[in-house]
Design a protein around this motif. Structure first.
Motif, PDB file in Angstrom:
ATOM      1  N   VAL A 151       8.738  -2.814  -5.319  1.00 48.86           N
ATOM      2  CA  VAL A 151       9.870  -3.630  -4.872  1.00 48.86           C
ATOM      3  C   VAL A 151      10.628  -2.916  -3.756  1.00 48.86           C
ATOM      4  N   ALA A 152      10.866  -1.613  -3.913  1.00 48.62           N
ATOM      5  CA  ALA A 152      11.592  -0.860  -2.877  1.00 48.62           C
ATOM      6  C   ALA A 152      10.811  -0.842  -1.564  1.00 48.62           C
ATOM      7  N   ALA A 153       9.499  -0.664  -1.631  1.00 45.38           N
ATOM      8  CA  ALA A 153       8.685  -0.664  -0.407  1.00 45.38           C
ATOM      9  C   ALA A 153       8.764  -2.027   0.283  1.00 45.38           C
ATOM     10  N   LEU A 154       8.726  -3.098  -0.491  1.00 47.70           N
ATOM     11  CA  LEU A 154       8.819  -4.445   0.094  1.00 47.70           C
ATOM     12  C   LEU A 154      10.202  -4.703   0.679  1.00 47.70           C
ATOM     13  N   VAL A 155      11.247  -4.368  -0.083  1.00 53.28           N
ATOM     14  CA  VAL A 155      12.617  -4.598   0.393  1.00 53.28           C
ATOM     15  C   VAL A 155      12.894  -3.786   1.655  1.00 53.28           C
ATOM     16  N   MET A 156      12.523  -2.517   1.639  1.00 52.94           N
ATOM     17  CA  MET A 156      12.790  -1.674   2.812  1.00 52.94           C
ATOM     18  C   MET A 156      11.931  -2.089   4.009  1.00 52.94           C
ATOM     19  N   SER A 157      10.735  -2.606   3.745  1.00 48.33           N
ATOM     20  CA  SER A 157       9.898  -3.104   4.841  1.00 48.33           C
ATOM     21  C   SER A 157      10.582  -4.273   5.551  1.00 48.33           C
ATOM     22  N   VAL A 158      11.178  -5.166   4.774  1.00 51.81           N
ATOM     23  CA  VAL A 158      11.871  -6.314   5.357  1.00 51.81           C
ATOM     24  C   VAL A 158      13.157  -5.849   6.037  1.00 51.81           C
ATOM     25  N   TRP A 159      13.932  -5.031   5.331  1.00 53.61           N
ATOM     26  CA  TRP A 159      15.233  -4.595   5.846  1.00 53.61           C
ATOM     27  C   TRP A 159      15.089  -3.811   7.151  1.00 53.61           C
ATOM     28  N   THR A 160      14.150  -2.882   7.191  1.00 57.51           N
ATOM     29  CA  THR A 160      14.003  -2.020   8.369  1.00 57.51           C
ATOM     30  C   THR A 160      13.024  -2.578   9.400  1.00 57.51           C
ATOM     31  N   ARG A 161      12.380  -3.686   9.058  1.00 55.69           N
ATOM     32  CA  ARG A 161      11.364  -4.298   9.918  1.00 55.69           C
ATOM     33  C   ARG A 161      10.232  -3.323  10.248  1.00 55.69           C
ATOM     34  N   GLU A 162       9.897  -2.508   9.272  1.00 52.83           N
ATOM     35  CA  GLU A 162       8.762  -1.596   9.395  1.00 52.83           C
ATOM     36  C   GLU A 162       7.928  -1.748   8.127  1.00 52.83           C
ATOM     37  N   ASN A 163       6.737  -2.278   8.270  1.00 52.47           N
ATOM     38  CA  ASN A 163       5.891  -2.549   7.124  1.00 52.47           C
ATOM     39  C   ASN A 163       5.372  -1.236   6.543  1.00 52.47           C
ATOM     40  N   LEU A 164       6.006  -0.791   5.469  1.00 55.14           N
ATOM     41  CA  LEU A 164       5.662   0.498   4.864  1.00 55.14           C
ATOM     42  C   LEU A 164       4.308   0.460   4.167  1.00 55.14           C
ATOM     43  N   ILE A 165       3.890  -0.710   3.695  1.00 51.25           N
ATOM     44  CA  ILE A 165       2.583  -0.819   3.057  1.00 51.25           C
ATOM     45  C   ILE A 165       1.498  -0.653   4.106  1.00 51.25           C
ATOM     46  N   VAL A 166       1.643  -1.320   5.237  1.00 54.71           N
ATOM     47  CA  VAL A 166       0.666  -1.168   6.327  1.00 54.71           C
ATOM     48  C   VAL A 166       0.676   0.275   6.823  1.00 54.71           C
ATOM     49  N   ALA A 167       1.845   0.885   6.892  1.00 49.74           N
ATOM     50  CA  ALA A 167       1.929   2.283   7.338  1.00 49.74           C
ATOM     51  C   ALA A 167       1.133   3.192   6.413  1.00 49.74           C
ATOM     52  N   MET A 168       1.159   2.920   5.095  1.00 44.26           N
ATOM     53  CA  MET A 168       0.403   3.749   4.162  1.00 44.26           C
ATOM     54  C   MET A 168      -1.094   3.436   4.231  1.00 44.26           C
ATOM     55  N   LEU A 169      -1.455   2.297   4.771  1.00 44.99           N
ATOM     56  CA  LEU A 169      -2.878   1.967   4.977  1.00 44.99           C
ATOM     57  C   LEU A 169      -3.411   2.559   6.283  1.00 44.99           C
ATOM     58  N   THR A 170      -2.638   2.430   7.349  1.00 46.97           N
ATOM     59  CA  THR A 170      -3.106   2.864   8.663  1.00 46.97           C
ATOM     60  C   THR A 170      -2.730   4.304   8.998  1.00 46.97           C
ATOM     61  N   GLY A 171      -1.630   4.774   8.416  1.00 47.74           N
ATOM     62  CA  GLY A 171      -1.141   6.109   8.720  1.00 47.74           C
ATOM     63  C   GLY A 171      -0.091   6.129   9.815  1.00 47.74           C
ATOM     64  N   PHE A 172       0.190   4.974  10.439  1.00 45.21           N
ATOM     65  CA  PHE A 172       1.128   4.929  11.555  1.00 45.21           C
ATOM     66  C   PHE A 172       2.433   4.250  11.161  1.00 45.21           C
ATOM     67  N   LYS A 173       3.544   4.849  11.639  1.00 43.08           N
ATOM     68  CA  LYS A 173       4.870   4.254  11.484  1.00 43.08           C
ATOM     69  C   LYS A 173       5.484   4.094  12.872  1.00 43.08           C
ATOM     70  N   ARG A 174       6.586   3.393  12.914  1.00 42.41           N
ATOM     71  CA  ARG A 174       7.313   3.190  14.163  1.00 42.41           C
ATOM     72  C   ARG A 174       7.888   4.526  14.639  1.00 42.41           C
ATOM     73  N   ASP A 175       7.738   4.786  15.925  1.00 44.72           N
ATOM     74  CA  ASP A 175       8.348   5.967  16.528  1.00 44.72           C
ATOM     75  C   ASP A 175       9.782   5.611  16.900  1.00 44.72           C
ATOM     76  N   PRO A 176      10.768   6.242  16.253  1.00 44.72           N
ATOM     77  CA  PRO A 176      12.163   5.875  16.522  1.00 44.72           C
ATOM     78  C   PRO A 176      12.598   6.191  17.963  1.00 44.72           C
ATOM     79  N   HIS A 177      11.849   7.019  18.661  1.00 41.68           N
ATOM     80  CA  HIS A 177      12.231   7.408  20.022  1.00 41.68           C
ATOM     81  C   HIS A 177      11.530   6.578  21.084  1.00 41.68           C
TER      82      HIS A 177
END
Length: 182
Positions: A151-177
């Motif tokens: 639930v936290a991964a889903l909520v934070m994915s929506v809130w931050t607009r960064e899909n944390l589940i996909v990030a754990m599949l691909t290994g890539f997250k948004r670069d804040p810079h």
């Protein structure tokens, strides 16, 4: 520093982190909802071994995987909770402090389940109910933590607009810079 891709993504989760995460997740789901047979026991020991590997990787792995990148200190937790209360969660390349706490809780529960499962098979505890009772209580706690984690991964994915589940599949997250990051 991890390599940034042209699309404003940054390599965060290495293959060891992703494989241990998803393999342990699959084992936990199987062991929580499947039969308690020989496979349950073997898979439980494998999960414990993978958690031990991930803990070692927390000391020697890639920088985002190391405990030094995400250990949930009281000050990090306080800063993160303040950012949540303000409606602007701090972006973390690795785990955020609450995610770090959840990872530690999940790992400890999985290790404790492995130990109590092993204790139930020892002659010294033959006829004793407490190892099995403790194993059952730990499995309930693990199940609740798994639900909270999802639930936290889903909520934070929506809130931050960064899909944390996909990030754990691909290994890539948004670069804040990156200027291309949303």
């Amino acid at each position: 520093m991890p390599a940034t891709t042209p699309a404003g993504r940054i390599k965060t989760w290495d293959l060891c982190v992703r494989l241990t995460h998803w393999t342990v997740a699959g084992i936990v789901i199987w062991n929580l909802f499947g039969p308690t047979d020989e496979a349950h026991r073997v898979l439980g020991y494998i999960a414990g071994g993978l958690v031990a590997l991930r803990i070692v990787w927390g000391f020697v792995g890639t920088p985002p995987a190391r405990f030094s990148a995400w250990w949930p200190t009281p000050s990090h937790l306080a800063d993160y909770l303040r950012s949540l209360a303000a409606g602007k969660p701090i972006h973390h390349l690795s785990h955020n402090p609450l995610g770090g706490l959840m990872a530690i809780a999940l790992w400890l529960l999985i290790l404790a389940l492995g130990v109590t499962g092993w204790l139930m098979r020892l002659d010294a505890f033959w006829g004793e109910d407490w190892p099995q009772d403790l194993h059952e209580y730990l499995s309930i706690a693990l199940e609740l933590c798994v639900y909270a984690h999802i639930v936290a991964a889903l909520v934070m994915s929506v809130w931050t607009r960064e899909n944390l589940i996909v990030a754990m599949l691909t290994g890539f997250k948004r670069d804040p810079h990156s200027k291309k990051a949303p």
